[in-house]
Design an enzyme around this catalytic site. Structure first.
Site: not given
Length: 279
Positions: A147-148, A190
């Site tokens: 996950d960003i 994301e």
């Protein structure tokens, strides 16, 4: 052969019968030999792509010439090389074109449009297949959920189009570091996921850390980002399911996100690593 593996044997058998019956019906209705071959080429190109279509077209081109009324009426001596070439190239062209179209349709069906990695549905199909294969052969398999960090802030600050470029560039990093032996998917927004066949927890952890460090050391559309990752692993002695593997990776990612972000966390009964951060 890759395209063949995507189609079950019974489907291939049924589609073959349908192609033959359709060919015969079209040839009888239109009184043209060429209709006898077109559905067969469609079937070949659909299962084997462009190269299969070209080969199928070449074979069908020769068969067309050998069974054409003009050939039977004139005899081989009266058919010019130009006629041979035109007929054969016509069929090869049809086969190649149909194969390309099928490959493009297949690509669109399984690929996330923005990032050009596998979409979630196809990614989960691959995970099920690889999970079953590794479980059957007693190989390890690791799943990384990525996950960003704080990506909503990126979109809120710079706009969604800016954020889309960040996602594209980050997916490029994943593809450059992981292909061709690993499977990458966009899991949602994301969040990305990576399937690592024949990879144990320690190797998966070191790979995730490499991705985390490389991400932190470069710019994406001119800005810095960090990532958090969660890892779960299938071991041959553990009777777990695909759903459990995903849940464990999600749990590890949750732990990474709530332990300060920019972390790699592992949930594994085999090794003692829980989380780490390398500055």
């Amino acid at each position: 052969m890759r395209m063949w593996k995507d189609v079950k044997g019974w489907k291939v058998f049924v589609s073959t019968i349908v192609a033959i019956i359709t060919s015969i019906l079209l040839a009888g209705m239109k009184n043209e030999i060429v209709f006898l071959f077109l559905p067969i080429i469609i079937f070949i190109s659909a299962n084997y792509g462009r190269r299969g279509g070209e080969l199928g077209g070449l074979i069908m081109g020769f068969l067309w010439i050998l069974t054409d009324e003009m050939f039977i009426r004139k005899g081989t001596s009266e058919i010019s090389w130009m006629e041979w070439a035109i007929n054969i190239l016509f069929m090869v062209g049809i086969g190649a074109w149909l194969g390309i179209v099928h490959e493009q349709i297949k690509h669109l069906k399984v690929t996330d449009v923005l990032t050009q990695v596998y979409n979630r549905g196809y990614f989960l199909d691959i995970l099920k297949k690889e999970f079953s294969h590794c479980q059957k052969n007693e190989y390890p398999l690791s799943l990384i959920m990525i996950d960003i960090d704080n990506f909503k802030k990126v979109n809120d600050t710079y706009g969604h189009q800016f954020g889309d470029v960040v996602l594209q560039q980050f997916s490029d990093l994943l593809k450059n570091e992981l292909y061709p032996n690993r499977f990458i998917g966009r899991y949602g927004g994301e969040e990305f996921a990576v399937i690592l066949p024949r990879t144990d927890s320690k190797e998966a952890y070191h790979l995730a850390e490499l991705l985390r460090i490389k991400t932190g050391n470069q710019l994406f559309n001119g800005i810095k980002i960090t990532i958090s990752s969660g890892i779960s692993t299938l071991h041959h002695h553990e009777p777990i399911s695909v759903d459990h593997l995903i849940q464990q990776a999600d749990k590890a990612l949750y732990q990474a996100k709530h332990s300060g972000r920019n972390l790699t966390c592992v949930i594994d009964s085999v090794i003692s690593i829980s989380n780490t951060q390398i500055n």
